[in-house]
Design a protein around this motif. Structure first.
Motif, PDB file in Angstrom:
ATOM      1  N   THR A 113      36.021  42.386  61.990  1.00 30.70           N
ATOM      2  CA  THR A 113      36.174  43.294  60.845  1.00 30.70           C
ATOM      3  C   THR A 113      35.426  42.821  59.613  1.00 30.70           C
ATOM      4  OG1 THR A 113      38.205  42.154  60.150  1.00 30.70           O
ATOM      5  CG2 THR A 113      38.434  44.024  61.656  1.00 30.70           C
ATOM      6  N   GLY A 114      34.808  41.639  59.664  1.00 35.29           N
ATOM      7  CA  GLY A 114      34.183  41.086  58.464  1.00 35.29           C
ATOM      8  C   GLY A 114      32.781  41.595  58.231  1.00 35.29           C
ATOM      9  N   LYS A 115      32.149  41.058  57.190  1.00 34.60           N
ATOM     10  CA  LYS A 115      30.764  41.369  56.844  1.00 34.60           C
ATOM     11  C   LYS A 115      29.909  40.129  57.092  1.00 34.60           C
ATOM     12  CE  LYS A 115      31.415  45.544  55.062  1.00 34.60           C
ATOM     13  NZ  LYS A 115      30.715  46.752  55.516  1.00 34.60           N
ATOM     14  N   PRO A 116      28.649  40.269  57.537  1.00 35.19           N
ATOM     15  CA  PRO A 116      28.015  41.516  57.976  1.00 35.19           C
ATOM     16  C   PRO A 116      28.659  42.034  59.253  1.00 35.19           C
ATOM     17  CG  PRO A 116      26.660  39.652  58.581  1.00 35.19           C
ATOM     18  CD  PRO A 116      27.786  39.116  57.748  1.00 35.19           C
ATOM     19  N   GLN A 117      28.467  43.307  59.530  1.00 28.65           N
ATOM     20  CA  GLN A 117      29.138  43.945  60.657  1.00 28.65           C
ATOM     21  C   GLN A 117      28.775  43.254  61.975  1.00 28.65           C
ATOM     22  OE1 GLN A 117      28.761  48.191  60.685  1.00 28.65           O
ATOM     23  NE2 GLN A 117      28.941  48.354  58.468  1.00 28.65           N
ATOM     24  N   LEU A 118      29.804  42.899  62.721  1.00 29.66           N
ATOM     25  CA  LEU A 118      29.601  42.091  63.919  1.00 29.66           C
ATOM     26  C   LEU A 118      30.132  42.745  65.191  1.00 29.66           C
ATOM     27  CD1 LEU A 118      30.647  38.662  62.406  1.00 29.66           C
ATOM     28  CD2 LEU A 118      28.347  39.311  63.076  1.00 29.66           C
ATOM     29  N   ARG A 119      30.871  43.840  65.056  1.00 30.36           N
ATOM     30  CA  ARG A 119      31.543  44.395  66.230  1.00 30.36           C
ATOM     31  C   ARG A 119      30.559  44.811  67.319  1.00 30.36           C
ATOM     32  NH1 ARG A 119      35.190  48.677  63.143  1.00 30.36           N
ATOM     33  NH2 ARG A 119      33.372  48.513  61.775  1.00 30.36           N
ATOM     34  N   LEU A 120      29.511  45.522  66.928  1.00 29.47           N
ATOM     35  CA  LEU A 120      28.560  46.010  67.914  1.00 29.47           C
ATOM     36  C   LEU A 120      27.820  44.856  68.580  1.00 29.47           C
ATOM     37  CD1 LEU A 120      27.099  48.234  69.398  1.00 29.47           C
ATOM     38  CD2 LEU A 120      25.554  48.468  67.449  1.00 29.47           C
ATOM     39  N   ASN A 133      11.333  35.913  66.673  1.00 30.54           N
ATOM     40  CA  ASN A 133      10.717  35.723  65.348  1.00 30.54           C
ATOM     41  C   ASN A 133      11.472  36.417  64.216  1.00 30.54           C
ATOM     42  OD1 ASN A 133       8.611  34.241  66.530  1.00 30.54           O
ATOM     43  ND2 ASN A 133       7.386  36.082  66.869  1.00 30.54           N
ATOM     44  N   LEU A 134      12.714  36.838  64.460  1.00 27.22           N
ATOM     45  CA  LEU A 134      13.514  37.449  63.401  1.00 27.22           C
ATOM     46  C   LEU A 134      14.441  36.417  62.773  1.00 27.22           C
ATOM     47  CD1 LEU A 134      14.609  40.902  64.910  1.00 27.22           C
ATOM     48  CD2 LEU A 134      12.608  40.358  63.510  1.00 27.22           C
ATOM     49  N   THR A 135      14.619  36.508  61.474  1.00 19.44           N
ATOM     50  CA  THR A 135      15.550  35.631  60.782  1.00 19.44           C
ATOM     51  C   THR A 135      16.967  36.198  60.875  1.00 19.44           C
ATOM     52  OG1 THR A 135      15.314  36.771  58.665  1.00 19.44           O
ATOM     53  CG2 THR A 135      13.724  35.015  59.158  1.00 19.44           C
ATOM     54  N   GLU A 136      17.927  35.413  60.443  1.00 21.45           N
ATOM     55  CA  GLU A 136      19.304  35.883  60.406  1.00 21.45           C
ATOM     56  C   GLU A 136      19.431  37.126  59.539  1.00 21.45           C
ATOM     57  OE1 GLU A 136      23.395  34.262  58.419  1.00 21.45           O
ATOM     58  OE2 GLU A 136      22.355  32.880  59.780  1.00 21.45           O
ATOM     59  N   ALA A 137      18.717  37.153  58.411  1.00 19.70           N
ATOM     60  CA  ALA A 137      18.758  38.313  57.517  1.00 19.70           C
ATOM     61  C   ALA A 137      18.162  39.545  58.183  1.00 19.70           C
ATOM     62  CB  ALA A 137      18.017  37.991  56.226  1.00 19.70           C
ATOM     63  N   ASP A 138      17.096  39.355  58.959  1.00 17.90           N
ATOM     64  CA  ASP A 138      16.469  40.476  59.656  1.00 17.90           C
ATOM     65  C   ASP A 138      17.434  41.106  60.663  1.00 17.90           C
ATOM     66  OD1 ASP A 138      14.064  40.088  58.323  1.00 17.90           O
ATOM     67  OD2 ASP A 138      13.299  38.713  59.859  1.00 17.90           O
ATOM     68  N   ILE A 139      18.140  40.259  61.404  1.00 16.42           N
ATOM     69  CA  ILE A 139      19.072  40.758  62.411  1.00 16.42           C
ATOM     70  C   ILE A 139      20.273  41.426  61.745  1.00 16.42           C
ATOM     71  CG2 ILE A 139      20.606  40.081  64.310  1.00 16.42           C
ATOM     72  CD1 ILE A 139      18.561  37.845  64.929  1.00 16.42           C
ATOM     73  N   ASN A 140      20.758  40.853  60.654  1.00 14.67           N
ATOM     74  CA  ASN A 140      21.852  41.491  59.908  1.00 14.67           C
ATOM     75  C   ASN A 140      21.449  42.877  59.434  1.00 14.67           C
ATOM     76  OD1 ASN A 140      23.561  39.300  60.235  1.00 14.67           O
ATOM     77  ND2 ASN A 140      23.048  38.389  58.247  1.00 14.67           N
ATOM     78  N   GLU A 141      20.199  43.007  58.995  1.00 18.94           N
ATOM     79  CA  GLU A 141      19.715  44.302  58.490  1.00 18.94           C
ATOM     80  C   GLU A 141      19.699  45.351  59.593  1.00 18.94           C
ATOM     81  OE1 GLU A 141      15.753  46.197  56.298  1.00 18.94           O
ATOM     82  OE2 GLU A 141      15.941  44.034  56.557  1.00 18.94           O
ATOM     83  N   ILE A 142      19.340  44.936  60.828  1.00 19.37           N
ATOM     84  CA  ILE A 142      19.346  45.874  61.955  1.00 19.37           C
ATOM     85  C   ILE A 142      20.719  46.488  62.121  1.00 19.37           C
ATOM     86  CG2 ILE A 142      19.187  46.060  64.476  1.00 19.37           C
ATOM     87  CD1 ILE A 142      17.022  43.893  64.384  1.00 19.37           C
ATOM     88  N   TYR A 143      21.748  45.662  62.056  1.00 16.52           N
ATOM     89  CA  TYR A 143      23.093  46.149  62.329  1.00 16.52           C
ATOM     90  C   TYR A 143      23.771  46.750  61.105  1.00 16.52           C
ATOM     91  CZ  TYR A 143      22.639  44.203  66.930  1.00 16.52           C
ATOM     92  OH  TYR A 143      22.210  43.957  68.218  1.00 16.52           O
ATOM     93  N   GLU A 144      23.260  46.460  59.931  1.00 14.32           N
ATOM     94  CA  GLU A 144      23.776  47.134  58.750  1.00 14.32           C
ATOM     95  C   GLU A 144      23.374  48.606  58.737  1.00 14.32           C
ATOM     96  OE1 GLU A 144      25.854  46.301  56.526  1.00 14.32           O
ATOM     97  OE2 GLU A 144      26.078  44.186  57.076  1.00 14.32           O
ATOM     98  N   ARG A 145      22.277  48.916  59.439  1.00 19.34           N
ATOM     99  CA  ARG A 145      21.830  50.307  59.510  1.00 19.34           C
ATOM    100  C   ARG A 145      22.583  51.103  60.558  1.00 19.34           C
ATOM    101  NH1 ARG A 145      16.466  47.881  59.273  1.00 19.34           N
ATOM    102  NH2 ARG A 145      16.254  48.293  61.518  1.00 19.34           N
ATOM    103  N   VAL A 146      23.375  50.413  61.385  1.00 18.33           N
ATOM    104  CA  VAL A 146      24.126  51.075  62.442  1.00 18.33           C
ATOM    105  C   VAL A 146      25.556  51.286  61.989  1.00 18.33           C
ATOM    106  CG1 VAL A 146      24.947  50.914  64.808  1.00 18.33           C
ATOM    107  CG2 VAL A 146      22.696  50.016  64.211  1.00 18.33           C
ATOM    108  N   LYS A 147      26.044  52.510  62.039  1.00 19.90           N
ATOM    109  CA  LYS A 147      27.437  52.788  61.694  1.00 19.90           C
ATOM    110  C   LYS A 147      28.318  52.374  62.857  1.00 19.90           C
ATOM    111  CE  LYS A 147      26.519  56.667  58.586  1.00 19.90           C
ATOM    112  NZ  LYS A 147      26.791  58.090  58.308  1.00 19.90           N
ATOM    113  N   GLU A 148      29.283  51.504  62.565  1.00 21.46           N
ATOM    114  CA  GLU A 148      30.165  51.007  63.613  1.00 21.46           C
ATOM    115  C   GLU A 148      31.537  51.657  63.461  1.00 21.46           C
ATOM    116  OE1 GLU A 148      29.465  46.847  64.979  1.00 21.46           O
ATOM    117  OE2 GLU A 148      28.992  46.609  62.873  1.00 21.46           O
TER     118      GLU A 148
END
Length: 210
Positions: A2-9, A195-210
């Motif tokens: 339930t925390g941030k950044p979104q981790l469920r998916l 070649n993605l950073t932690e911030a890059d991967i977080n951004e991918i999932y921030e764009r996904v509504k969970e």
């Protein structure tokens, strides 16, 4: 969860990737190869030794492929290659075992299957899962994902003797179905993390509504 950044998916993706690695059927060969190939009129000990050597040598190829092709491409290639190999293996074992040379073809097919596993699903699964999560939850998230890997490992080791006693080599079709599902799953849902950073991967999932 339930925390941030979104981790469920991504936690669900990690669990499924680890689960599908075991449902590929690799430990069907490694745990029960002596019995499997004895039933195919092959030497029950020499053949498993050959398979283990193939697995050991091929794993070094995964070190190159994981960076050359990327995580997603490796998992997709491995799932498709293992699917084709498993279908051929199960078909020969079920319908053509008495034909001349069928035993040799089964061994070669199994070796090809193991090469695909050792260079893709085997090592790359763990690389992908380790990169999905932010550092603050990585240990816990990987522990949860790995627990599913071991649970299905246990289930396969427990159930395989009973299942093979009933349906024999046709058991391979079950693993082939799981590998086809794995290929579709990787194609549709698994992101490329090379070649993605932690911030890059977080951004991918921030764009996904969970």
């Amino acid at each position: 969860v339930t925390g941030k950044p979104q981790l469920r998916l991504r936690l669900l993706l990690g669990v499924l990737v680890m689960t599908l690695q075991q449902l590929s059927g690799i430990n069907y060969f490694f745990y029960y190869a002596t019995t499997i190939f004895a039933n195919a009129n092959l030497h029950p000990y020499i053949t498993p030794i050959i398979l283990s050597m193939v697995n050991f040598i091929a794993t070094f190829g995964g070190i190159y492929l994981v960076e050359a092709l990327g995580r997603k491409s490796c998992l997709l290639l491995g799932s498709i290659g293992m699917f084709c190999s498993m279908v051929l293996y199960a078909t020969i074992g079920t319908f053509a075992l008495d034909l001349y040379g069928a035993n040799a073809v089964m061994v070669v097919t199994t070796c090809i299957y193991i090469i695909f596993f050792a260079t893709t699903l085997g090592p790359v699964t763990f690389v992908l899962v380790s990169e999905l999560f932010p550092m603050k939850t990585r240990a816990t998230s990987m522990a949860i994902c790995s627990s599913f890997n071991w649970m299905f490992n246990f289930a396969i080791s427990l159930l395989t003797p009973t299942i093979t006693s009933k349906i024999g080599f046709a058991y391979g079709y079950f693993f082939a179905g799981c590998l086809l599902l794995s290929a579709i799953f990787v194609w549709v849902l698994v992101p490329e993390t090379r070649n993605l950073t932690e911030a890059d991967i977080n951004e991918i999932y921030e764009r996904v509504k969970e």
